[in-house]
Design a protein around this motif. Structure first.
Motif, mmCIF file in Angstrom:
data_model
loop_
_atom_site.group_PDB
_atom_site.id
_atom_site.type_symbol
_atom_site.label_atom_id
_atom_site.label_comp_id
_atom_site.label_asym_id
_atom_site.label_seq_id
_atom_site.Cartn_x
_atom_site.Cartn_y
_atom_site.Cartn_z
ATOM 1 N N UNK A 105 1.839 -4.701 -12.562
ATOM 2 C CA UNK A 105 2.167 -5.805 -12.011
ATOM 3 C C UNK A 105 1.497 -7.048 -12.784
ATOM 4 N N UNK A 106 0.189 -6.604 -13.315
ATOM 5 C CA UNK A 106 -0.555 -7.456 -14.315
ATOM 6 C C UNK A 106 0.402 -8.058 -15.243
ATOM 7 N N UNK A 107 1.113 -7.283 -15.786
ATOM 8 C CA UNK A 107 1.756 -7.714 -17.102
ATOM 9 C C UNK A 107 3.396 -8.343 -16.838
ATOM 10 N N UNK A 108 3.658 -8.304 -15.689
ATOM 11 C CA UNK A 108 4.810 -8.984 -15.091
ATOM 12 C C UNK A 108 5.037 -10.428 -15.876
ATOM 13 N N UNK A 109 5.881 -10.844 -16.180
ATOM 14 C CA UNK A 109 6.244 -12.147 -16.639
ATOM 15 C C UNK A 109 6.323 -13.155 -15.499
ATOM 16 N N UNK A 110 6.778 -12.518 -14.248
ATOM 17 C CA UNK A 110 6.693 -13.708 -13.300
ATOM 18 C C UNK A 110 5.364 -14.177 -12.923
ATOM 19 N N UNK A 111 4.439 -13.603 -12.960
ATOM 20 C CA UNK A 111 2.884 -14.077 -12.906
ATOM 21 C C UNK A 111 2.198 -14.932 -14.126
ATOM 22 N N UNK A 112 1.750 -15.989 -13.666
ATOM 23 C CA UNK A 112 0.972 -16.981 -14.625
ATOM 24 C C UNK A 112 -0.421 -16.354 -14.668
ATOM 25 N N UNK A 113 -0.995 -16.992 -15.672
ATOM 26 C CA UNK A 113 -2.571 -16.446 -15.940
ATOM 27 C C UNK A 113 -3.228 -17.100 -15.047
ATOM 28 N N UNK A 114 -2.923 -17.953 -14.248
ATOM 29 C CA UNK A 114 -3.812 -18.655 -13.092
ATOM 30 C C UNK A 114 -3.496 -17.914 -11.765
ATOM 31 N N UNK A 115 -2.434 -17.046 -11.550
ATOM 32 C CA UNK A 115 -2.299 -16.596 -10.273
ATOM 33 C C UNK A 115 -3.406 -15.627 -9.676
ATOM 34 N N UNK A 116 -3.750 -15.742 -8.490
ATOM 35 C CA UNK A 116 -4.966 -14.867 -7.997
ATOM 36 C C UNK A 116 -4.304 -13.431 -7.911
ATOM 37 N N UNK A 117 -5.491 -12.682 -8.130
ATOM 38 C CA UNK A 117 -5.122 -11.359 -7.876
ATOM 39 C C UNK A 117 -4.655 -11.104 -6.600
ATOM 40 N N UNK A 118 -4.961 -11.492 -5.517
ATOM 41 C CA UNK A 118 -4.732 -11.129 -4.035
ATOM 42 C C UNK A 118 -3.563 -11.607 -3.574
ATOM 43 N N UNK A 119 -2.798 -12.209 -4.734
ATOM 44 C CA UNK A 119 -1.363 -12.823 -4.409
ATOM 45 C C UNK A 119 -0.257 -11.495 -4.609
ATOM 46 N N UNK A 120 -1.076 -10.575 -5.594
ATOM 47 C CA UNK A 120 -0.150 -9.422 -5.892
ATOM 48 C C UNK A 120 -0.332 -8.355 -4.852
ATOM 49 N N UNK A 121 -1.159 -8.458 -3.893
ATOM 50 C CA UNK A 121 -1.382 -7.403 -2.794
ATOM 51 C C UNK A 121 -0.108 -7.461 -1.895
ATOM 52 N N UNK A 122 0.787 -6.331 -1.647
ATOM 53 C CA UNK A 122 1.897 -6.477 -0.610
ATOM 54 C C UNK A 122 1.430 -6.943 0.677
ATOM 55 N N UNK A 123 2.199 -7.785 1.270
ATOM 56 C CA UNK A 123 1.842 -7.914 2.633
ATOM 57 C C UNK A 123 1.608 -6.684 3.739
ATOM 58 N N UNK A 124 2.331 -5.718 3.393
ATOM 59 C CA UNK A 124 2.314 -4.586 4.078
ATOM 60 C C UNK A 124 1.310 -3.565 3.734
ATOM 61 N N UNK A 125 0.350 -3.925 2.804
ATOM 62 C CA UNK A 125 -0.612 -2.975 2.264
ATOM 63 C C UNK A 125 -1.474 -2.282 3.446
ATOM 64 N N UNK A 126 -1.670 -0.910 3.379
ATOM 65 C CA UNK A 126 -2.512 -0.180 4.115
ATOM 66 C C UNK A 126 -3.540 0.685 3.779
ATOM 67 N N UNK A 127 -4.706 1.048 4.290
ATOM 68 C CA UNK A 127 -5.646 1.905 3.497
ATOM 69 C C UNK A 127 -5.588 2.916 4.634
ATOM 70 N N UNK A 128 -6.030 4.006 4.178
ATOM 71 C CA UNK A 128 -6.203 5.320 4.822
ATOM 72 C C UNK A 128 -7.638 5.592 5.086
ATOM 73 N N UNK A 129 -8.042 6.205 6.286
ATOM 74 C CA UNK A 129 -9.404 6.875 6.694
ATOM 75 C C UNK A 129 -9.374 8.266 6.174
ATOM 76 N N UNK A 130 -10.576 8.655 5.802
ATOM 77 C CA UNK A 130 -10.769 9.823 5.394
ATOM 78 C C UNK A 130 -10.295 11.198 6.392
ATOM 79 N N UNK A 131 -10.510 10.764 7.728
ATOM 80 C CA UNK A 131 -10.161 11.871 8.619
ATOM 81 C C UNK A 131 -8.800 11.799 8.928
ATOM 82 N N UNK A 132 -8.083 10.841 8.403
ATOM 83 C CA UNK A 132 -6.395 10.989 8.751
ATOM 84 C C UNK A 132 -6.035 12.149 8.262
ATOM 85 N N UNK A 133 -4.940 12.846 8.969
ATOM 86 C CA UNK A 133 -4.150 14.195 8.739
ATOM 87 C C UNK A 133 -3.104 13.754 7.755
#
Length: 589
Positions: A505-533
């Protein structure tokens, strides 16, 4: 035998002896069958000792009588005093255990489903003693829970002492339960299929020999000790008319609904008694007093009801008496479990099923002629199937009890109808319903423990690439000019997780050099906990449609990365291993 003696000579000490036996078991399945016979011997001895101890306790309530439920009358003072004192002793003992140690015994079904057959012999001995005390003082419960608990625990201890394969330990747990139930009913086929259906969770040809041998050996022990049940005489017709299968089918559904009402009644009674403003150790005494009051109406509510059941099979009570006894026995059993007595509903469900069949026969008698004895046996097996969840167990028990093939066919129809009705209306047998109330999703003894052991912490990759979340796309392109690594985890100044982005996604032409990286994070982004099954991780991938997720701790610090592709591969490997074990093709180191 020569190989065995050679192993013993080279391993003279106890650890060496255990190592020799372990090596033999792993190389030749005949030694596993021999171990199953040892487990059956222990299970049969357990049934004999517990039965003898219960008979001695029953003399307190009715001197000269071994089986309380077969009494026609009982002294009021004994009926009220003995169950109350027994409940008080049980409550005080449980309270002392809770204060001194963590006491949470593992049921054989739970042990095989979640813990690879691991059971505590100490906890199981306590459960056995509590079951003898409960049944001995007249609580309306059976001994089968203690029988199977201890028989399975001996199998578990033997398997773990030899450090056997997980599947072999689970098999020995099933052998112990098969021996216990087979010895309790003098029915090897019923005991064997009790193990297959409930404890092991499946039938395999390789498991037949050890399980069946354990049941036969256990029955031999109870015959040698004189603790075998007297034979029961049931008048059975030479054939069942085809039109009779319609009411038999209906009886199977009715028995299932009665069992569902019983199981829900147990839960409601338990909640009602727990709501009383009394100490927890006093509840069994209150329950014992209530059971004693019911015993003044009919002593058949006492103990497991086994003699009353056998008497009712030989001489079925009239409609109104059967209806009254059905209500009394169901209430007494619900009070006994709800107040904290130890025991099971297997024996009790047999008597309740006989009474249900007698009531059903009385209702349909103006419409169709069906022998009451047929209704009694069919009702007995149908209601027991609904409670314990083992159709084949009850079909074989009916065959071994009556010796009538036509009646066994009728039982088979009612058992299938009962099982389907319970699954569609309730979804659980009594044992699995109790697990459900504790928050466990267990339907049988099929091994699902591996799914819980495969946590995110065990599967994640700890080598990850992080990058400051405050950077722009230009900074990321400069830091990662190629398309490796595939995933980059964004973090803030305190090393807290801020999102996961793919390198492409860094190299996609739709993003300019000044686009903040946080804008590339999907809205439904989730992280897992280590004890998750594993199952929860798969659900997360399905929900977010992401190929990978970051793993963080409670402080949102990055611990690793987990990809969906790796999780699916591990899941497939474990499924294949489980399939092979169910088919009897165990991996052996």
């Amino acid at each position: 035998m020569t190989g065995f003696l050679g192993h013993i000579r080279t391993h003279a000490t106890l650890p060496g002896f255990l190592a020799a036996v372990r090596a033999l078991v792993r190389t030749d399945t005949l030694w596993l069958v021999a171990l199953a016979a040892v487990v059956g011997l222990l299970a049969g001895g357990t049934v004999s000792l517990m039965t003898a101890a219960t008979f001695l306790a029953h003399h307190l309530l009715a001197p000269g009588s071994n089986r309380l439920s077969g009494l026609t009358s009982i002294m009021p003072a004994r009926a009220l005093l003995v169950p109350s004192l027994g409940g008080l002793l049980l409550g005080l003992g449980g309270y002392a255990l809770a204060r001194k140690t963590r006491f949470r015994p593992v049921d054989p079904v739970e042990a095989n489903a979640l813990h690879g057959g691991r059971m505590s012999l100490r906890d199981s001995l306590i459960v056995g003693a509590q079951t003898v005390l409960s049944n001995g003082c007249g609580a309306s419960l059976g001994l089968e829970a203690g029988f199977s608990q201890l028989g399975a625990a001996f199998g578990s201890r033997l398997g773990r002492q030899l450090r056997m394969h997980r599947a072999d330990v689970r098999l020995l747990v099933g052998c112990g339960a098969a021996g216990a139930i087979g010895a309790a009913f003098d029915a090897p086929l019923a005991g064997s299929f009790y193990a297959f259906e409930l404890i092991i969770g499946s039938y395999t040809f390789t498991a037949l020999a050890p399980v069946a041998l354990a049941a036969v050996v256990a029955i031999g022990v109870v015959h040698l000790t004189g603790m075998v049940l007297p034979p029961v005489s049931v008048l059975t017709p030479p054939a069942i008319p085809p039109l009779a299968y319609l009411p038999i089918t209906l009886l199977g559904a009715v028995a299932a609904l009665v069992a569902v009402a019983l199981m829900k009644g147990v839960t409601l009674t338990e909640r009602a008694l727990h709501a009383l403003p009394v100490p927890i150790w006093l509840r069994p005494a209150i329950g014992g007093l209530l059971v004693g009051l019911l015993a003044l109406i009919s002593p058949s509510v006492l103990s497991s009801g086994h003699m009353a059941m056998r008497s009712s099979l030989s001489d079925t009570p009239p409609f109104l008496i059967a209806l009254g006894l059905l209500g009394l026995k169901a209430l007494a059993s619900a009070i006994s479990i709800g107040s904290g007595f130890r025991g099971g509903l297997f024996f009790a469900s047999l008597y309740l099923g006989v009474l249900t069949g007698a009531v059903f026969a009385g209702i349909i008698s103006p419409l169709i002629t069906l022998p009451v004895s047929v209704c009694a046996v069919v009702g007995m097996c149908a209601l027991a199937v609904a409670v314990i969840g083992g159709p084949m167990t009850m079909i074989f028990l009916a065959l071994e009890t009556t010796g009538s093939l036509p009646l066994t066919s009728a039982v088979m129809v009612s058992a299938i109808v009962s099982s389907i009705t319970v699954r569609r209306t309730f979804g659980y047998s009594f044992a699995t319903w109790r697990f459900h109330l504790r928050g466990e999703n267990i339907r049988s003894g099929v091994d699902i423990g591996w799914m819980r052991s495969l946590t995110v912490e065990r599967m994640m990759r700890t080598e990850v690439v992080t990058f400051p979340a405050s950077e722009t796309v230009a900074g990321a392109r400069l830091a990662f000019p190629s398309h490796t690594p595939r995933y980059i985890i964004l973090r803030d100044e305190q090393d807290h997780y801020k999102g996961l982005v793919e390198n492409v996604s860094f190299h996609a032409t739709r993003y300019t050099d000044t686009t903040p990286l946080l804008d590339l994070v999907p809205a439904d982004d989730e992280a897992l906990l280590p004890e998750t099954s594993l199952s929860a991780a798969l659900a997360c991938f399905e929900r977010t449609s992401r190929p990978a997720c970051a793993v963080i701790n409670q402080k949102k610090q990055v611990l690793g990365l987990l990809s969906e592709r790796y999780v699916l591969r591990r899941y497939a490997e474990e499924l294949e291993r489980t399939r092979r074990e169910l088919a009897g093709e165990k991996y052996r180191p």
